[in-house]
Motif scaffolding. Structure first.
Motif, PDB file in Angstrom:
ATOM      1  N   VAL A  13      -5.475   3.687  -9.524  1.00 14.67           N
ATOM      2  CA  VAL A  13      -5.724   4.262  -8.203  1.00 14.67           C
ATOM      3  C   VAL A  13      -6.009   5.761  -8.319  1.00 14.67           C
ATOM      4  O   VAL A  13      -6.938   6.282  -7.689  1.00 14.67           O
ATOM      5  N   SER A  14      -5.255   6.465  -9.156  1.00 18.56           N
ATOM      6  CA  SER A  14      -5.461   7.909  -9.331  1.00 18.56           C
ATOM      7  C   SER A  14      -6.825   8.202  -9.934  1.00 18.56           C
ATOM      8  O   SER A  14      -7.523   9.135  -9.507  1.00 18.56           O
ATOM      9  N   ASP A  15      -7.228   7.407 -10.924  1.00 17.20           N
ATOM     10  CA  ASP A  15      -8.522   7.628 -11.573  1.00 17.20           C
ATOM     11  C   ASP A  15      -9.676   7.398 -10.600  1.00 17.20           C
ATOM     12  O   ASP A  15     -10.659   8.156 -10.583  1.00 17.20           O
ATOM     13  N   PHE A  16      -9.575   6.351  -9.784  1.00 18.28           N
ATOM     14  CA  PHE A  16     -10.639   6.085  -8.819  1.00 18.28           C
ATOM     15  C   PHE A  16     -10.688   7.179  -7.750  1.00 18.28           C
ATOM     16  O   PHE A  16     -11.762   7.563  -7.284  1.00 18.28           O
ATOM     17  N   ALA A  17      -9.521   7.691  -7.354  1.00 17.81           N
ATOM     18  CA  ALA A  17      -9.483   8.782  -6.377  1.00 17.81           C
ATOM     19  C   ALA A  17     -10.143  10.029  -6.941  1.00 17.81           C
ATOM     20  O   ALA A  17     -10.873  10.741  -6.231  1.00 17.81           O
ATOM     21  N   ALA A  18      -9.917  10.308  -8.220  1.00 16.90           N
ATOM     22  CA  ALA A  18     -10.522  11.471  -8.851  1.00 16.90           C
ATOM     23  C   ALA A  18     -12.036  11.322  -8.976  1.00 16.90           C
ATOM     24  O   ALA A  18     -12.787  12.291  -8.837  1.00 16.90           O
ATOM     25  N   GLU A  19     -12.495  10.082  -9.232  1.00 13.47           N
ATOM     26  CA  GLU A  19     -13.922   9.848  -9.433  1.00 13.47           C
ATOM     27  C   GLU A  19     -14.693   9.703  -8.134  1.00 13.47           C
ATOM     28  O   GLU A  19     -15.820  10.204  -7.999  1.00 13.47           O
ATOM     29  N   TYR A  20     -14.097   9.017  -7.150  1.00 13.97           N
ATOM     30  CA  TYR A  20     -14.833   8.679  -5.936  1.00 13.97           C
ATOM     31  C   TYR A  20     -14.326   9.391  -4.688  1.00 13.97           C
ATOM     32  O   TYR A  20     -14.946   9.276  -3.630  1.00 13.97           O
ATOM     33  N   GLY A  21     -13.210  10.101  -4.798  1.00 17.42           N
ATOM     34  CA  GLY A  21     -12.628  10.722  -3.609  1.00 17.42           C
ATOM     35  C   GLY A  21     -11.658   9.772  -2.942  1.00 17.42           C
ATOM     36  O   GLY A  21     -10.844   9.132  -3.604  1.00 17.42           O
ATOM     37  N   GLU A  22     -11.773   9.644  -1.641  1.00 17.00           N
ATOM     38  CA  GLU A  22     -10.847   8.797  -0.897  1.00 17.00           C
ATOM     39  C   GLU A  22     -10.978   7.334  -1.312  1.00 17.00           C
ATOM     40  O   GLU A  22     -12.085   6.815  -1.485  1.00 17.00           O
ATOM     41  N   VAL A  23      -9.840   6.671  -1.492  1.00 13.59           N
ATOM     42  CA  VAL A  23      -9.816   5.272  -1.894  1.00 13.59           C
ATOM     43  C   VAL A  23      -9.310   4.411  -0.740  1.00 13.59           C
ATOM     44  O   VAL A  23      -8.253   4.693  -0.168  1.00 13.59           O
ATOM     45  N   ASP A  24     -10.092   3.389  -0.400  1.00 13.67           N
ATOM     46  CA  ASP A  24      -9.646   2.406   0.590  1.00 13.67           C
ATOM     47  C   ASP A  24      -8.735   1.427  -0.140  1.00 13.67           C
ATOM     48  O   ASP A  24      -9.192   0.513  -0.821  1.00 13.67           O
ATOM     49  N   LEU A  25      -7.430   1.653  -0.024  1.00 12.80           N
ATOM     50  CA  LEU A  25      -6.439   0.862  -0.758  1.00 12.80           C
ATOM     51  C   LEU A  25      -5.819  -0.179   0.163  1.00 12.80           C
ATOM     52  O   LEU A  25      -5.273   0.154   1.216  1.00 12.80           O
ATOM     53  N   VAL A  26      -5.906  -1.426  -0.226  1.00 13.42           N
ATOM     54  CA  VAL A  26      -5.360  -2.535   0.550  1.00 13.42           C
ATOM     55  C   VAL A  26      -4.305  -3.248  -0.293  1.00 13.42           C
ATOM     56  O   VAL A  26      -4.560  -3.601  -1.448  1.00 13.42           O
ATOM     57  N   ARG A  27      -3.137  -3.436   0.277  1.00 12.21           N
ATOM     58  CA  ARG A  27      -2.075  -4.188  -0.398  1.00 12.21           C
ATOM     59  C   ARG A  27      -1.870  -5.511   0.331  1.00 12.21           C
ATOM     60  O   ARG A  27      -1.772  -5.536   1.540  1.00 12.21           O
ATOM     61  N   ARG A  28      -1.822  -6.577  -0.416  1.00  5.70           N
ATOM     62  CA  ARG A  28      -1.541  -7.868   0.197  1.00  5.70           C
ATOM     63  C   ARG A  28      -0.756  -8.738  -0.773  1.00  5.70           C
ATOM     64  O   ARG A  28      -0.855  -8.581  -1.994  1.00  5.70           O
ATOM     65  N   ARG A  29       0.035  -9.646  -0.223  1.00  2.00           N
ATOM     66  CA  ARG A  29       0.857 -10.537  -1.031  1.00  2.00           C
ATOM     67  C   ARG A  29       0.264 -11.937  -1.038  1.00  2.00           C
ATOM     68  O   ARG A  29      -0.232 -12.421  -0.023  1.00  2.00           O
ATOM     69  N   VAL A  30       0.357 -12.557  -2.200  1.00  3.80           N
ATOM     70  CA  VAL A  30      -0.120 -13.923  -2.364  1.00  3.80           C
ATOM     71  C   VAL A  30       1.001 -14.729  -3.000  1.00  3.80           C
ATOM     72  O   VAL A  30       1.563 -14.322  -4.025  1.00  3.80           O
ATOM     73  N   GLU A  31       1.363 -15.838  -2.396  1.00  4.10           N
ATOM     74  CA  GLU A  31       2.393 -16.683  -2.980  1.00  4.10           C
ATOM     75  C   GLU A  31       1.854 -17.382  -4.222  1.00  4.10           C
ATOM     76  O   GLU A  31       0.702 -17.812  -4.264  1.00  4.10           O
ATOM     77  N   GLN A 112      -7.961  -3.442  -4.031  1.00  7.33           N
ATOM     78  CA  GLN A 112      -6.928  -4.318  -3.502  1.00  7.33           C
ATOM     79  C   GLN A 112      -5.832  -4.490  -4.543  1.00  7.33           C
ATOM     80  O   GLN A 112      -6.118  -4.800  -5.704  1.00  7.33           O
ATOM     81  N   LEU A 113      -4.619  -4.261  -4.127  1.00  3.74           N
ATOM     82  CA  LEU A 113      -3.469  -4.560  -4.974  1.00  3.74           C
ATOM     83  C   LEU A 113      -2.907  -5.889  -4.491  1.00  3.74           C
ATOM     84  O   LEU A 113      -2.253  -5.957  -3.451  1.00  3.74           O
ATOM     85  N   VAL A 114      -3.221  -6.940  -5.231  1.00  7.16           N
ATOM     86  CA  VAL A 114      -2.789  -8.278  -4.875  1.00  7.16           C
ATOM     87  C   VAL A 114      -1.445  -8.518  -5.557  1.00  7.16           C
ATOM     88  O   VAL A 114      -1.365  -8.605  -6.779  1.00  7.16           O
ATOM     89  N   TYR A 115      -0.385  -8.589  -4.762  1.00  5.85           N
ATOM     90  CA  TYR A 115       0.953  -8.783  -5.311  1.00  5.85           C
ATOM     91  C   TYR A 115       1.263 -10.269  -5.352  1.00  5.85           C
ATOM     92  O   TYR A 115       1.311 -10.931  -4.313  1.00  5.85           O
ATOM     93  N   LEU A 116       1.465 -10.790  -6.553  1.00  5.96           N
ATOM     94  CA  LEU A 116       1.774 -12.204  -6.726  1.00  5.96           C
ATOM     95  C   LEU A 116       3.279 -12.402  -6.614  1.00  5.96           C
ATOM     96  O   LEU A 116       4.058 -11.859  -7.398  1.00  5.96           O
ATOM     97  N   ASP A 117       3.674 -13.173  -5.623  1.00 10.59           N
ATOM     98  CA  ASP A 117       5.082 -13.319  -5.249  1.00 10.59           C
ATOM     99  C   ASP A 117       5.519 -14.757  -5.510  1.00 10.59           C
ATOM    100  O   ASP A 117       5.030 -15.685  -4.866  1.00 10.59           O
ATOM    101  N   ASP A 118       6.438 -14.942  -6.471  1.00  8.35           N
ATOM    102  CA  ASP A 118       6.908 -16.298  -6.751  1.00  8.35           C
ATOM    103  C   ASP A 118       8.277 -16.521  -6.097  1.00  8.35           C
ATOM    104  O   ASP A 118       8.903 -15.574  -5.625  1.00  8.35           O
ATOM    105  N   PRO A 119       8.745 -17.755  -6.046  1.00  4.00           N
ATOM    106  CA  PRO A 119       9.981 -18.053  -5.298  1.00  4.00           C
ATOM    107  C   PRO A 119      11.275 -17.775  -6.063  1.00  4.00           C
ATOM    108  O   PRO A 119      12.344 -18.126  -5.587  1.00  4.00           O
ATOM    109  N   THR A 120      11.191 -17.114  -7.220  1.00  2.00           N
ATOM    110  CA  THR A 120      12.403 -16.893  -8.018  1.00  2.00           C
ATOM    111  C   THR A 120      13.172 -15.654  -7.596  1.00  2.00           C
ATOM    112  O   THR A 120      14.271 -15.410  -8.093  1.00  2.00           O
ATOM    113  N   GLY A 121      12.591 -14.845  -6.710  1.00  2.00           N
ATOM    114  CA  GLY A 121      13.257 -13.621  -6.288  1.00  2.00           C
ATOM    115  C   GLY A 121      12.910 -12.421  -7.137  1.00  2.00           C
ATOM    116  O   GLY A 121      13.414 -11.316  -6.902  1.00  2.00           O
ATOM    117  N   ARG A 122      12.047 -12.597  -8.133  1.00  2.00           N
ATOM    118  CA  ARG A 122      11.609 -11.470  -8.944  1.00  2.00           C
ATOM    119  C   ARG A 122      10.704 -10.562  -8.127  1.00  2.00           C
ATOM    120  O   ARG A 122      10.065 -11.009  -7.171  1.00  2.00           O
TER     121      ARG A 122
END
Length: 216
Positions: A13-31, A112-122
């Motif tokens: 994210v930092s590298d893209f911000a330095a290269e392109y300026g503002e970054v459209d950052l989207v966070r979402r969770r996927v089971e 997009q930061l796709v957060y993979l969320d499993d049912p183990t509580g990790r």
């Protein structure tokens, strides 16, 4: 989640911000199931590779979309990263293998930061997916406006699915829109309106003529 993977995501994210300026950052969770969670971490720990990239290509008021066998819906052409491959290189290869054309990267569209969320509580594990804006550099702007099925069924982009093997046997990353080993989608189409099923909601907000007013 390993400390190295967390550092990789922060640095990305930092590298893209330095290269392109503002970054459209989207966070979402996927089971996901535990095996998929483990596969992302193992891919990064073993090969230093995670995530994927694709390109939003707009041409004559329509966006190029691909449909893969294991995808949840239509998505821009892209690929899972290979070892030693940058996100830009990954995106260009994804378009080449999927649509048979070369693409010129114009700018960063979204991370997009796709957060993979499993049912183990990790803690959820992040798998970055980078979308660029680009234009066709060479090759015919195919297919036509209607979806066109191909002869070979691809294994599909689907955040959270298992990594797939490339023709050379190297693993692609898990969590981004990874393509089949031959890069072939089930179908391609130029869409002037959003299809009923999209792999992720942000695609419906894509401007089709470069202006914020016109969207899918």
């Amino acid at each position: 989640m390993s400390i190295e993977l967390r550092r990789h995501v922060n640095a990305l994210v930092s590298d893209f911000a330095a290269e392109y300026g503002e970054v459209d950052l989207v966070r979402r969770r996927v089971e996901c199931d535990p095996a998929e969670h483990d596969a992302v971490v193992a891919s990064f720990d073993s090969f230093g590779v995670v995530g994927g990239a694709g390109v939003w290509i707009v041409w004559d008021g329509a966006v190029l979309l691909a449909r893969y066998e294991r995808a949840d819906g239509w998505i821009e052409p892209g690929a899972g990263r290979r070892p030693g491959e940058s996100y830009t290189e990954c995106a260009k290869r994804g378009v080449r293998e999927t649509a048979g054309t070369e693409v010129a990267i114009e700018r960063l569209a979204q991370v997009q930061l796709v957060y993979l969320d499993d049912p183990t509580g990790r803690p959820p594990v992040p798998s970055p997916y980078v979308a660029f804006r680009g234009s066709i550099a060479s090759g015919a702007p195919v297919p036509d406006a209607d979806a066109a099925a191909t002869d070979t069924i691809g294994s599909g982009p689907n955040p959270g699915t298992d990594g797939v093997q490339t023709p050379g046997g190297e693993p692609t990353a898990v969590g981004g829109p990874s393509v089949a080993s031959d890069g072939t989608p089930v179908a391609l189409r130029w869409a002037e309106e959003p299809p009923e099923e999209l792999a992720y909601d942000q695609l419906s907000e894509l401007p089709l003529d470069g202006r914020d007013g016109q969207r899918m």
